[in-house]
Design a protein around this motif. Structure first.
Motif, PDB file in Angstrom:
ATOM      1  N   ARG A 145      -3.458   9.709   1.225  1.00  0.00           N
ATOM      2  CA  ARG A 145      -2.055   9.311   1.080  1.00  0.00           C
ATOM      3  C   ARG A 145      -1.511   9.804  -0.255  1.00  0.00           C
ATOM      4  O   ARG A 145      -2.203   9.763  -1.268  1.00  0.00           O
ATOM      5  N   PRO A 146      -0.258  10.229  -0.302  1.00  0.00           N
ATOM      6  CA  PRO A 146       0.367  10.542  -1.592  1.00  0.00           C
ATOM      7  C   PRO A 146       0.792   9.246  -2.278  1.00  0.00           C
ATOM      8  O   PRO A 146       0.692   8.163  -1.706  1.00  0.00           O
ATOM      9  N   GLY A 147       1.256   9.361  -3.499  1.00  0.00           N
ATOM     10  CA  GLY A 147       1.789   8.199  -4.198  1.00  0.00           C
ATOM     11  C   GLY A 147       0.988   7.839  -5.439  1.00  0.00           C
ATOM     12  O   GLY A 147       0.006   8.484  -5.791  1.00  0.00           O
ATOM     13  N   ARG A 148       1.423   6.781  -6.071  1.00  0.00           N
ATOM     14  CA  ARG A 148       0.847   6.341  -7.343  1.00  0.00           C
ATOM     15  C   ARG A 148      -0.161   5.217  -7.099  1.00  0.00           C
ATOM     16  O   ARG A 148       0.114   4.268  -6.368  1.00  0.00           O
ATOM     17  N   ILE A 149      -1.330   5.344  -7.726  1.00  0.00           N
ATOM     18  CA  ILE A 149      -2.383   4.332  -7.609  1.00  0.00           C
ATOM     19  C   ILE A 149      -2.630   3.725  -8.984  1.00  0.00           C
ATOM     20  O   ILE A 149      -2.801   4.433  -9.977  1.00  0.00           O
ATOM     21  N   GLU A 150      -2.636   2.395  -9.022  1.00  0.00           N
ATOM     22  CA  GLU A 150      -3.088   1.682 -10.216  1.00  0.00           C
ATOM     23  C   GLU A 150      -3.942   0.511  -9.763  1.00  0.00           C
ATOM     24  O   GLU A 150      -3.996   0.200  -8.575  1.00  0.00           O
ATOM     25  N   GLY A 151      -4.610  -0.119 -10.684  1.00  0.00           N
ATOM     26  CA  GLY A 151      -5.451  -1.239 -10.297  1.00  0.00           C
ATOM     27  C   GLY A 151      -6.676  -1.337 -11.176  1.00  0.00           C
ATOM     28  O   GLY A 151      -6.675  -0.931 -12.340  1.00  0.00           O
ATOM     29  N   ASP A 152      -7.756  -1.859 -10.602  1.00  0.00           N
ATOM     30  CA  ASP A 152      -8.976  -2.078 -11.377  1.00  0.00           C
ATOM     31  C   ASP A 152     -10.189  -1.840 -10.481  1.00  0.00           C
ATOM     32  O   ASP A 152     -10.077  -1.247  -9.410  1.00  0.00           O
ATOM     33  N   ALA A 153     -11.339  -2.332 -10.920  1.00  0.00           N
ATOM     34  CA  ALA A 153     -12.577  -2.097 -10.179  1.00  0.00           C
ATOM     35  C   ALA A 153     -12.625  -2.852  -8.856  1.00  0.00           C
ATOM     36  O   ALA A 153     -13.433  -2.531  -7.983  1.00  0.00           O
ATOM     37  N   THR A 154     -11.739  -3.835  -8.670  1.00  0.00           N
ATOM     38  CA  THR A 154     -11.749  -4.637  -7.450  1.00  0.00           C
ATOM     39  C   THR A 154     -10.645  -4.245  -6.488  1.00  0.00           C
ATOM     40  O   THR A 154     -10.885  -4.028  -5.300  1.00  0.00           O
ATOM     41  N   ASN A 155      -9.412  -4.158  -6.989  1.00  0.00           N
ATOM     42  CA  ASN A 155      -8.256  -3.887  -6.133  1.00  0.00           C
ATOM     43  C   ASN A 155      -7.464  -2.683  -6.624  1.00  0.00           C
ATOM     44  O   ASN A 155      -7.352  -2.461  -7.825  1.00  0.00           O
ATOM     45  N   TRP A 156      -6.931  -1.946  -5.676  1.00  0.00           N
ATOM     46  CA  TRP A 156      -5.986  -0.872  -5.979  1.00  0.00           C
ATOM     47  C   TRP A 156      -4.611  -1.260  -5.466  1.00  0.00           C
ATOM     48  O   TRP A 156      -4.498  -1.894  -4.404  1.00  0.00           O
ATOM     49  N   ILE A 157      -3.589  -0.878  -6.192  1.00  0.00           N
ATOM     50  CA  ILE A 157      -2.222  -1.032  -5.718  1.00  0.00           C
ATOM     51  C   ILE A 157      -1.665   0.374  -5.535  1.00  0.00           C
ATOM     52  O   ILE A 157      -1.490   1.112  -6.502  1.00  0.00           O
ATOM     53  N   TRP A 158      -1.464   0.729  -4.276  1.00  0.00           N
ATOM     54  CA  TRP A 158      -1.073   2.094  -3.918  1.00  0.00           C
ATOM     55  C   TRP A 158       0.377   2.064  -3.446  1.00  0.00           C
ATOM     56  O   TRP A 158       0.667   1.642  -2.335  1.00  0.00           O
ATOM     57  N   ASP A 159       1.287   2.478  -4.325  1.00  0.00           N
ATOM     58  CA  ASP A 159       2.728   2.404  -4.042  1.00  0.00           C
ATOM     59  C   ASP A 159       3.129   1.020  -3.545  1.00  0.00           C
ATOM     60  O   ASP A 159       3.839   0.869  -2.545  1.00  0.00           O
ATOM     61  N   GLY A 160       2.654  -0.007  -4.241  1.00  0.00           N
ATOM     62  CA  GLY A 160       3.013  -1.383  -3.932  1.00  0.00           C
ATOM     63  C   GLY A 160       2.148  -2.051  -2.884  1.00  0.00           C
ATOM     64  O   GLY A 160       2.236  -3.264  -2.692  1.00  0.00           O
ATOM     65  N   ARG A 161       1.309  -1.291  -2.206  1.00  0.00           N
ATOM     66  CA  ARG A 161       0.444  -1.861  -1.158  1.00  0.00           C
ATOM     67  C   ARG A 161      -0.942  -2.105  -1.734  1.00  0.00           C
ATOM     68  O   ARG A 161      -1.576  -1.196  -2.268  1.00  0.00           O
ATOM     69  N   ILE A 162      -1.411  -3.336  -1.616  1.00  0.00           N
ATOM     70  CA  ILE A 162      -2.700  -3.686  -2.212  1.00  0.00           C
ATOM     71  C   ILE A 162      -3.833  -3.452  -1.213  1.00  0.00           C
ATOM     72  O   ILE A 162      -3.689  -3.705  -0.016  1.00  0.00           O
ATOM     73  N   LEU A 163      -4.952  -2.926  -1.703  1.00  0.00           N
ATOM     74  CA  LEU A 163      -6.125  -2.686  -0.865  1.00  0.00           C
ATOM     75  C   LEU A 163      -7.377  -2.772  -1.720  1.00  0.00           C
ATOM     76  O   LEU A 163      -7.316  -2.689  -2.952  1.00  0.00           O
ATOM     77  N   ASP A 164      -8.503  -2.981  -1.050  1.00  0.00           N
ATOM     78  CA  ASP A 164      -9.782  -2.991  -1.768  1.00  0.00           C
ATOM     79  C   ASP A 164     -10.019  -1.633  -2.414  1.00  0.00           C
ATOM     80  O   ASP A 164      -9.695  -0.593  -1.839  1.00  0.00           O
ATOM     81  N   ASN A 165     -10.595  -1.635  -3.596  1.00  0.00           N
ATOM     82  CA  ASN A 165     -11.043  -0.387  -4.196  1.00  0.00           C
ATOM     83  C   ASN A 165     -12.023   0.273  -3.221  1.00  0.00           C
ATOM     84  O   ASN A 165     -13.082  -0.288  -2.933  1.00  0.00           O
ATOM     85  N   PRO A 166     -11.702   1.438  -2.667  1.00  0.00           N
ATOM     86  CA  PRO A 166     -12.569   2.050  -1.647  1.00  0.00           C
ATOM     87  C   PRO A 166     -13.944   2.436  -2.172  1.00  0.00           C
ATOM     88  O   PRO A 166     -14.863   2.670  -1.380  1.00  0.00           O
ATOM     89  N   VAL A 167     -14.107   2.503  -3.483  1.00  0.00           N
ATOM     90  CA  VAL A 167     -15.422   2.802  -4.051  1.00  0.00           C
ATOM     91  C   VAL A 167     -16.421   1.707  -3.668  1.00  0.00           C
ATOM     92  O   VAL A 167     -17.606   1.976  -3.455  1.00  0.00           O
ATOM     93  N   ILE A 168     -15.937   0.455  -3.542  1.00  0.00           N
ATOM     94  CA  ILE A 168     -16.834  -0.665  -3.242  1.00  0.00           C
ATOM     95  C   ILE A 168     -17.467  -0.488  -1.873  1.00  0.00           C
ATOM     96  O   ILE A 168     -18.690  -0.613  -1.702  1.00  0.00           O
ATOM     97  N   LEU A 169     -16.650  -0.196  -0.857  1.00  0.00           N
ATOM     98  CA  LEU A 169     -17.188   0.013   0.486  1.00  0.00           C
ATOM     99  C   LEU A 169     -18.067   1.255   0.532  1.00  0.00           C
ATOM    100  O   LEU A 169     -19.134   1.253   1.160  1.00  0.00           O
ATOM    101  N   ALA A 170     -17.643   2.327  -0.143  1.00  0.00           N
ATOM    102  CA  ALA A 170     -18.457   3.547  -0.170  1.00  0.00           C
ATOM    103  C   ALA A 170     -19.819   3.276  -0.806  1.00  0.00           C
ATOM    104  O   ALA A 170     -20.843   3.822  -0.375  1.00  0.00           O
ATOM    105  N   ASN A 171     -19.852   2.406  -1.819  1.00  0.00           N
ATOM    106  CA  ASN A 171     -21.109   2.041  -2.465  1.00  0.00           C
ATOM    107  C   ASN A 171     -22.036   1.311  -1.495  1.00  0.00           C
ATOM    108  O   ASN A 171     -23.249   1.552  -1.454  1.00  0.00           O
ATOM    109  N   ARG A 172     -21.458   0.391  -0.691  1.00  0.00           N
ATOM    110  CA  ARG A 172     -22.266  -0.315   0.305  1.00  0.00           C
ATOM    111  C   ARG A 172     -22.858   0.672   1.310  1.00  0.00           C
ATOM    112  O   ARG A 172     -24.024   0.574   1.694  1.00  0.00           O
ATOM    113  N   LYS A 173     -22.036   1.619   1.748  1.00  0.00           N
ATOM    114  CA  LYS A 173     -22.515   2.615   2.702  1.00  0.00           C
ATOM    115  C   LYS A 173     -23.641   3.444   2.090  1.00  0.00           C
ATOM    116  O   LYS A 173     -24.654   3.723   2.743  1.00  0.00           O
ATOM    117  N   ALA A 174     -23.453   3.869   0.838  1.00  0.00           N
ATOM    118  CA  ALA A 174     -24.453   4.712   0.176  1.00  0.00           C
ATOM    119  C   ALA A 174     -25.787   3.982   0.046  1.00  0.00           C
ATOM    120  O   ALA A 174     -26.856   4.555   0.305  1.00  0.00           O
TER     121      ALA A 174
END
Length: 486
Positions: free
Chosen positions: A71-100
C-alpha cells in the motif's frame, strides 16, 4: 540478470497484481547471493497453526522469510502497532517473526534426521514494495523493514543480510536445506479452508492455540464472520490436543444462554480437519482496546471512564451468571466506533462451584496479556474467584488512565505487588486523580480477600464520572432579573 526458473520456485501463482509486481522486482533485481526462492506457499506449524508465506529466500547469508506490503501512504508507529494513513494495524514484523520461528522448527526437524548441517539464520523481513510508501518508524523497527532499493542493497555481496552469517551457506548446505524445506511440508496455498459453512480467508489475529480468520459464508457472500480456529498439532500429545479442544468447547458452552450487549459470544461451533472452530459476528470497525488507545491517544477522561464502566458492567453480569473470565486483558476487549465495549476470549473461563475451567491458563494466554492477570489466575487457576476479574479490571484501569501496561511482564508485576501491595497511578503519572488512583489500588491488592468486591466498585464510579461531566452554567432566573434580585 533474473533469477533462473530452477532457483525460483512458484509454489502458488499470485492472485494479486501488486504482490506479483513485488515478486517480479526481486526476481529481476535479485543478486547472485540468492540461492533459491519459494513464493506463495503454506505450511502448518508443529503447534497446528496454518501460515501463508509471501516469499522465502535461501541466501548465502541465511534464510529470509519476507512479508510483502504494497500500500502507498505514510506509516508511523512502534514495535507493536503501525498507523498507516490513519488505519491502525499490527506491526507485520510480529506475525512474520512467528512464521519464521515456526518454519525454522520444522526445518530443524528435517535436518536432524540427516545430521548433515546446522540450520543458518531464519529471519523475518517486511518488504514495502510500493514506491509511494513513506515509512517513519523507529530505528529498531526499521531494522526489519526494507523498501525497494534498500532490500536489493542489503541482499547484495557485502550487504548486512549477507555478512551476518558466520558460516555462509555453501553448496552442500544449500542442497540439504532445499530438501529440508520441501520435506517440512511447504505446499501450495489452499483455496478453501472450511469451518462449517464458512471459507477462512485472511488471518486477522492469533493467540496461543488459536487463529482468528476473516471468513465468508460459502453461499451468502455478503455474510462475513470472525472464525476462531483452535488448531491441534498432529504430533502433539493426546493431553495437549484435548486441552485445546476443551478451550474451544468451553468458550461456546460457558456463554450458552448469555445475552448481554457487553459480551461477545460465539454464534456457532463446528469441528473440522484442523480441530475446532468458533464463529463470531464480525465488525471490521471494532478495535481491540490496546489498539483503540493507540489510535485515540487524546481520548478524554470521560471517555476512558465510560469504557471502564462498561467492562465492569459486563463482568458484573457474567458473575451474576456465575461465570468467571480469569484472563481479562486489553486483548479481550473490543471497542466499537459508537463507544460500545464487548468482552471476548472466554476460553480460559470457568463457572463458580460448577464447571471447572482449564488449569493451564498460562498456556492459553499471550505473554503481553499476563501482566493483567491476578496472581492466583496463573499460580492456582482452579482457586480463582470473582476477585481475579476485579484485579484485571484494576489493571485495565491503570492502562486506561496512564497509557501504559501495569508492568513489563508478569515477574515485574509480582515484584511491584510485593513492594507496594497494589498498583498506583500516582507513582507513574503526575497529577493523577486521587479517586481513580484509590479505586485502582482497591482492585489490585495481591490478596484476593483484600480486593474491593465488584458491586462496591460501582459505588465509587459516580464521583469519578461527575468530575469529568460537562459543566453547564445555570441560566439566570428571568423573574429574579425582573425584580432586580441577583
Amino acid at each position: 540478470m533474473p533469477i533462473s526458473a530452477n532457483r525460483w520456485e512458484v509454489v502458488t501463482p499470485s492472485k494479486f497484481e501488486w504482490e506479483q509486481e513485488a515478486l517480479d522486482f526481486i526476481r529481476q533485481r535479485g543478486p547472485d547471493t540468492i540461492l533459491h526462492a519459494w513464493s506463495n506457499f503454506e505450511f502448518t506449524s508443529s503447534q497446528g497453526a496454518i501460515y501463508e508465506v509471501d516469499l522465502l529466500l535461501l541466501t548465502t547469508g541465511g534464510l529470509y522469510l519476507i512479508e510483502i506490503k504494497s500500500r502507498p501512504g505514510r506509516i508511523e508507529g512502534d514495535a507493536t502497532n503501525w498507523i498507516w494513513d490513519g488505519r491502525i494495524l499490527d506491526n507485520p514484523v510480529i506475525l512474520a517473526n512467528r512464521k519464521a520461528k515456526a518454519l525454522k522448527g520444522l526445518i530443524e526437524r528435517q535436518l536432524d534426521k540427516s545430521r548433515q548441517i546446522t540450520i543458518p539464520w531464519v529471519s523475518e523481513l517486511v518488504f514495502l514494495s510500493n514506491a509511494g510508501t513513506r515509512a517513519q518508524l523507529p530505528a529498531d523497527v526499521m531494522s526489519k523493514v526494507y523498501q525497494r532499493e534498500q532490500l536489493i542493497a542489503a541482499l547484495s555481496p557485502g550487504g548486512p543480510l549477507i555478512t551476518r552469517e558466520r558460516r555462509p551457506v555453501d553448496r552442500r548446505a544449500e542442497a540439504a536445506l532445499v530438501k529440508a524445506i520441501k520435506d517440512a511440508g511447504v505446499r501450495a496455498s489452499r483455496k478453501a479452508l472450511q469451518a462449517g459453512d464458512y471459507t477462512l480467508e485472511k488471518l486477522i489475529d492469533e493467540g496461543p492455540g488459536y487463529q482468528d480468520f476473516l471468513a465468508h459464508h460459502v453461499s451468502l457472500k455478503q455474510v462475513v464472520r470472525r472464525v476462531r480456529q483452535f488448531s491441534v498439532a498432529r504430533a502433539s500429545s493426546l493431553g495437549e490436543r484435548e486441552m485445546v479442544l476443551r478451550a474451544a468447547r468451553r468458550d461456546f458452552t460457558l456463554l450458552e444462554g448469555v445475552n448481554h450487549p457487553g459480551i461477545l459470544r460465539p454464534v456457532d461451533f463446528t469441528d473440522n480437519d484442523y480441530g475446532a472452530a468458533l464463529i463470531f459476528e464480525y465488525d471490521e470497525t471494532a478495535l481491540r482496546l490496546d489498539k483503540w488507545l493507540t489510535q485515540h491517544k487524546d481520548a478524554d477522561a470521560k471517555t476512558r471512564t465510560a469504557i471502564w464502566r462498561q467492562i465492569a458492567d459486563a463482568l458484573r453480569y457474567a458473575h451474576s451468571r456465575r461465570i468467571l473470565h480469569r484472563a481479562l486483558s486489553p486483548l479481550s476487549v473490543l471497542v466499537y466506533p459508537n463507544g460500545q465495549v464487548k468482552l471476548m476470549n472466554w476460553h480460559t473461563g470457568a463457572r463458580q462451584e460448577g464447571t471447572t475451567g482449564t488449569v493451564h491458563v498460562e498456556e492459553l494466554v499471550e505473554s503481553k496479556a499476563a501482566v493483567y492477570l491476578a496472581p492466583e489466575s496463573l499460580k492456582a487457576p482452579d482457586q480463582a474467584s470473582p476477585a481475579a476479574d476485579v484485579f484485571s479490571l484494576g489493571c485495565i484501569g491503570f492502562l486506561l488512565f496512564s497509557g501504559r501496561p501495569p508492568a513489563a511482564d508478569f515477574l515485574q508485576l509480582q515484584a511491584l505487588l510485593r513492594q507496594h501491595q497494589a498498583l498506583s497511578l500516582a507513582r507513574v503519572v503526575d497529577g493523577t486523580d486521587a479517586d481513580i488512583d484509590s479505586l485502582i489500588e482497591l482492585c489490585t491488592h495481591p490478596n484476593p480477600i483484600e480486593r474491593i468486591p465488584l458491586d462496591e466498585f460501582f459505588n465509587f464510579l459516580p464521583d469519578i464520572e461527575e468530575k469529568f461531566a460537562p459543566q453547564v452554567e445555570a441560566s439566570p432566573n428571568p423573574i429574579c432579573l425582573h425584580v432586580g434580585w441577583s
